[in-house]
Scaffold this motif. Structure first.
Motif, PDB file in Angstrom:
ATOM      1  N   LEU A  84     -10.544  -8.743  -7.603  1.00 30.90           N
ATOM      2  CA  LEU A  84     -11.127  -8.040  -8.584  1.00 30.90           C
ATOM      3  C   LEU A  84     -10.196  -9.135  -9.780  1.00 30.90           C
ATOM      4  O   LEU A  84     -11.325  -9.074 -10.680  1.00 30.90           O
ATOM      5  CB  LEU A  84     -10.542  -7.032  -9.025  1.00 30.90           C
ATOM      6  N   LEU A  85      -8.750  -9.366  -9.485  1.00 29.94           N
ATOM      7  CA  LEU A  85      -9.014  -9.528 -11.078  1.00 29.94           C
ATOM      8  C   LEU A  85      -9.204 -11.307 -10.956  1.00 29.94           C
ATOM      9  O   LEU A  85      -9.196 -11.933 -11.486  1.00 29.94           O
ATOM     10  CB  LEU A  85      -6.758 -10.232 -10.576  1.00 29.94           C
ATOM     11  N   LEU A  86      -8.788 -11.662  -9.891  1.00 33.53           N
ATOM     12  CA  LEU A  86      -9.581 -13.172  -9.530  1.00 33.53           C
ATOM     13  C   LEU A  86     -10.706 -13.679  -9.571  1.00 33.53           C
ATOM     14  O   LEU A  86     -10.710 -14.963 -10.311  1.00 33.53           O
ATOM     15  CB  LEU A  86      -9.473 -13.720  -7.897  1.00 33.53           C
ATOM     16  N   ARG A  87     -11.500 -12.714  -9.496  1.00 32.91           N
ATOM     17  CA  ARG A  87     -13.095 -13.035  -9.768  1.00 32.91           C
ATOM     18  C   ARG A  87     -13.206 -12.716 -11.433  1.00 32.91           C
ATOM     19  O   ARG A  87     -13.685 -13.467 -12.048  1.00 32.91           O
ATOM     20  CB  ARG A  87     -13.876 -11.378  -9.310  1.00 32.91           C
ATOM     21  N   HIS A  88     -12.223 -11.420 -12.374  1.00 34.26           N
ATOM     22  CA  HIS A  88     -11.829 -11.774 -13.557  1.00 34.26           C
ATOM     23  C   HIS A  88     -11.428 -13.030 -13.960  1.00 34.26           C
ATOM     24  O   HIS A  88     -11.769 -13.662 -14.873  1.00 34.26           O
ATOM     25  CB  HIS A  88     -11.843 -10.503 -14.552  1.00 34.26           C
ATOM     26  N   LEU A  89     -10.219 -13.489 -13.787  1.00 36.65           N
ATOM     27  CA  LEU A  89     -10.009 -14.729 -14.276  1.00 36.65           C
ATOM     28  C   LEU A  89     -10.733 -15.944 -14.220  1.00 36.65           C
ATOM     29  O   LEU A  89     -10.988 -16.800 -15.021  1.00 36.65           O
ATOM     30  CB  LEU A  89      -8.262 -15.038 -13.433  1.00 36.65           C
ATOM     31  N   THR A  90     -11.236 -16.387 -13.101  1.00 32.95           N
ATOM     32  CA  THR A  90     -11.969 -17.670 -12.749  1.00 32.95           C
ATOM     33  C   THR A  90     -13.901 -17.125 -13.239  1.00 32.95           C
ATOM     34  O   THR A  90     -14.394 -18.146 -13.903  1.00 32.95           O
ATOM     35  CB  THR A  90     -13.057 -17.425 -11.274  1.00 32.95           C
ATOM     36  N   ARG A  91     -13.799 -16.113 -14.273  1.00 33.76           N
ATOM     37  CA  ARG A  91     -15.463 -15.674 -14.595  1.00 33.76           C
ATOM     38  C   ARG A  91     -14.990 -16.155 -16.479  1.00 33.76           C
ATOM     39  O   ARG A  91     -15.774 -16.791 -16.847  1.00 33.76           O
ATOM     40  CB  ARG A  91     -15.339 -14.383 -14.909  1.00 33.76           C
ATOM     41  N   SER A 146       0.894  -1.208   0.148  1.00 32.24           N
ATOM     42  CA  SER A 146      -0.162   0.440  -0.605  1.00 32.24           C
ATOM     43  C   SER A 146       0.640   1.642   0.242  1.00 32.24           C
ATOM     44  O   SER A 146       1.045   2.199  -0.363  1.00 32.24           O
ATOM     45  CB  SER A 146      -0.863  -0.063   1.590  1.00 32.24           C
ATOM     46  N   MET A 147       2.160   1.228   0.700  1.00 34.21           N
ATOM     47  CA  MET A 147       3.110   2.343   1.221  1.00 34.21           C
ATOM     48  C   MET A 147       3.842   2.885  -0.283  1.00 34.21           C
ATOM     49  O   MET A 147       3.638   4.184  -1.081  1.00 34.21           O
ATOM     50  CB  MET A 147       3.339   2.077   1.739  1.00 34.21           C
ATOM     51  N   ALA A 148       3.731   1.390  -1.581  1.00 36.06           N
ATOM     52  CA  ALA A 148       4.321   1.880  -2.303  1.00 36.06           C
ATOM     53  C   ALA A 148       3.528   2.141  -3.474  1.00 36.06           C
ATOM     54  O   ALA A 148       3.918   3.026  -4.317  1.00 36.06           O
ATOM     55  CB  ALA A 148       5.383   0.108  -2.701  1.00 36.06           C
ATOM     56  N   ALA A 149       2.210   1.454  -3.614  1.00 41.60           N
ATOM     57  CA  ALA A 149       1.103   2.424  -4.527  1.00 41.60           C
ATOM     58  C   ALA A 149       0.798   3.625  -3.890  1.00 41.60           C
ATOM     59  O   ALA A 149       0.542   4.720  -4.988  1.00 41.60           O
ATOM     60  CB  ALA A 149       0.034   1.853  -4.433  1.00 41.60           C
ATOM     61  N   ALA A 150       0.957   4.449  -2.674  1.00 39.24           N
ATOM     62  CA  ALA A 150       0.784   5.808  -2.120  1.00 39.24           C
ATOM     63  C   ALA A 150       1.873   6.194  -2.627  1.00 39.24           C
ATOM     64  O   ALA A 150       1.295   7.037  -3.626  1.00 39.24           O
ATOM     65  CB  ALA A 150       0.850   5.417  -0.791  1.00 39.24           C
ATOM     66  N   ARG A 153      -5.838  -3.349  -2.166  1.00 35.75           N
ATOM     67  CA  ARG A 153      -6.680  -4.321  -1.313  1.00 35.75           C
ATOM     68  C   ARG A 153      -7.283  -5.240  -1.916  1.00 35.75           C
ATOM     69  O   ARG A 153      -8.252  -6.316  -1.960  1.00 35.75           O
ATOM     70  CB  ARG A 153      -7.694  -3.807  -0.162  1.00 35.75           C
ATOM     71  N   THR A 154      -8.507  -4.602  -3.173  1.00 34.80           N
ATOM     72  CA  THR A 154      -9.035  -5.225  -3.734  1.00 34.80           C
ATOM     73  C   THR A 154      -8.902  -5.424  -5.137  1.00 34.80           C
ATOM     74  O   THR A 154      -9.432  -6.642  -5.747  1.00 34.80           O
ATOM     75  CB  THR A 154     -10.431  -3.740  -3.979  1.00 34.80           C
ATOM     76  N   GLY A 167      -2.621  14.056  -0.454  1.00 34.30           N
ATOM     77  CA  GLY A 167      -1.834  12.863   0.298  1.00 34.30           C
ATOM     78  C   GLY A 167      -2.497  12.057   0.880  1.00 34.30           C
ATOM     79  O   GLY A 167      -2.559  11.219   1.148  1.00 34.30           O
ATOM     80  N   ALA A 168      -3.349  12.369   2.082  1.00 35.01           N
ATOM     81  CA  ALA A 168      -4.368  12.210   2.536  1.00 35.01           C
ATOM     82  C   ALA A 168      -4.985  11.007   2.545  1.00 35.01           C
ATOM     83  O   ALA A 168      -5.578   9.484   2.561  1.00 35.01           O
ATOM     84  CB  ALA A 168      -4.753  12.593   4.053  1.00 35.01           C
ATOM     85  N   ALA A 169      -5.396  11.908   1.353  1.00 35.09           N
ATOM     86  CA  ALA A 169      -7.013  10.840   0.234  1.00 35.09           C
ATOM     87  C   ALA A 169      -5.938   9.690  -0.756  1.00 35.09           C
ATOM     88  O   ALA A 169      -6.827   8.633  -0.905  1.00 35.09           O
ATOM     89  CB  ALA A 169      -7.355  11.931  -0.362  1.00 35.09           C
ATOM     90  N   ILE A 170      -5.343   9.871  -1.032  1.00 37.28           N
ATOM     91  CA  ILE A 170      -4.699   9.125  -1.743  1.00 37.28           C
ATOM     92  C   ILE A 170      -3.844   7.765  -1.226  1.00 37.28           C
ATOM     93  O   ILE A 170      -4.066   6.810  -1.576  1.00 37.28           O
ATOM     94  CB  ILE A 170      -3.208  10.001  -2.828  1.00 37.28           C
ATOM     95  N   GLY A 171      -3.704   8.388   0.161  1.00 34.19           N
ATOM     96  CA  GLY A 171      -3.175   7.034   0.838  1.00 34.19           C
ATOM     97  C   GLY A 171      -4.378   6.167   1.080  1.00 34.19           C
ATOM     98  O   GLY A 171      -4.930   5.766   0.695  1.00 34.19           O
ATOM     99  N   VAL A 172      -5.525   6.425   1.424  1.00 35.02           N
ATOM    100  CA  VAL A 172      -7.091   6.066   1.606  1.00 35.02           C
ATOM    101  C   VAL A 172      -6.572   4.870   0.349  1.00 35.02           C
ATOM    102  O   VAL A 172      -7.799   3.148   0.358  1.00 35.02           O
ATOM    103  CB  VAL A 172      -8.063   6.624   2.310  1.00 35.02           C
ATOM    104  N   ALA A 173      -7.185   5.812  -0.803  1.00 39.46           N
ATOM    105  CA  ALA A 173      -6.838   5.165  -2.430  1.00 39.46           C
ATOM    106  C   ALA A 173      -6.156   4.219  -2.575  1.00 39.46           C
ATOM    107  O   ALA A 173      -6.919   3.218  -3.227  1.00 39.46           O
ATOM    108  CB  ALA A 173      -6.736   6.553  -3.428  1.00 39.46           C
ATOM    109  N   ALA A 174      -5.249   4.311  -2.158  1.00 35.27           N
ATOM    110  CA  ALA A 174      -3.807   3.123  -2.316  1.00 35.27           C
ATOM    111  C   ALA A 174      -4.372   1.915  -2.050  1.00 35.27           C
ATOM    112  O   ALA A 174      -4.089   0.939  -1.874  1.00 35.27           O
ATOM    113  CB  ALA A 174      -2.369   3.711  -2.402  1.00 35.27           C
ATOM    114  N   ALA A 175      -4.705   2.423  -0.401  1.00 29.47           N
ATOM    115  CA  ALA A 175      -4.459   1.082   0.495  1.00 29.47           C
ATOM    116  C   ALA A 175      -6.116   0.790  -0.046  1.00 29.47           C
ATOM    117  O   ALA A 175      -6.097  -1.039  -0.276  1.00 29.47           O
ATOM    118  CB  ALA A 175      -5.039   1.301   1.791  1.00 29.47           C
ATOM    119  N   ALA A 176      -6.960   0.771  -0.386  1.00 25.10           N
ATOM    120  CA  ALA A 176      -7.928   0.073  -0.816  1.00 25.10           C
ATOM    121  C   ALA A 176      -7.899  -0.037  -2.316  1.00 25.10           C
ATOM    122  O   ALA A 176      -8.355  -1.666  -2.305  1.00 25.10           O
ATOM    123  CB  ALA A 176      -9.089   0.737  -1.416  1.00 25.10           C
TER     124      ALA A 176
END
Length: 127
Positions: A110-117, A2-6, A105-106, A93-102
């Protein structure tokens, strides 16, 4: 992760898009103003990383997330106090941090759901 993404979103993308200079030295009431980064001000990468870490921890361990929130708030305050950022830089920066963590996390789910579909759909067509 998450930190790297942020850091990537704040310093690698947003800072390159918004050429905002640091607050004027005259606004800072102490001598530490000379020790500021030379890069652009918006958004605060330090705050983004701290919030991303805290948000990621809080998801799994709420009590630890609450404990992490204290130094995270101190980082945000220090970035403004040092003259490195405007308050709006820290808020972004705080908003980006929350968005990056989300996002971190998701995305796997989402990738797994897409691949299994895709694989389920392939079996239906073949069978």
């Amino acid at each position: 992760m998450s930190m790297a993404a942020a850091e990537l979103l704040s310093n690698g993308v947003a800072k390159q898009l918004v050429d905002r200079r640091r607050p004027p030295k005259e606004w800072i009431p102490h001598d530490d103003v000379e020790d500021r980064p030379a890069s652009f001000s918006f958004p605060s990468g330090h705050t983004a990383a701290a919030v991303a870490f805290t948000a990621a921890v809080a998801r799994s361990w709420p009590w630890a997330g609450a404990a992490c929130a204290v130094p995270t708030v101190l980082v945000a305050i220090e970035r403004v106090h040092s003259g490195a950022h405007y308050p709006s830089d820290v808020a972004a920066g705080a908003a980006i941090g929350v968005a990056a963590a989300a996002l971190v996390r998701t995305t796997p789910r989402l990738l797994l759901r897409h691949l299994t579909r895709g694989s389920v759909g392939d079996r239906r067509v073949a069978g």
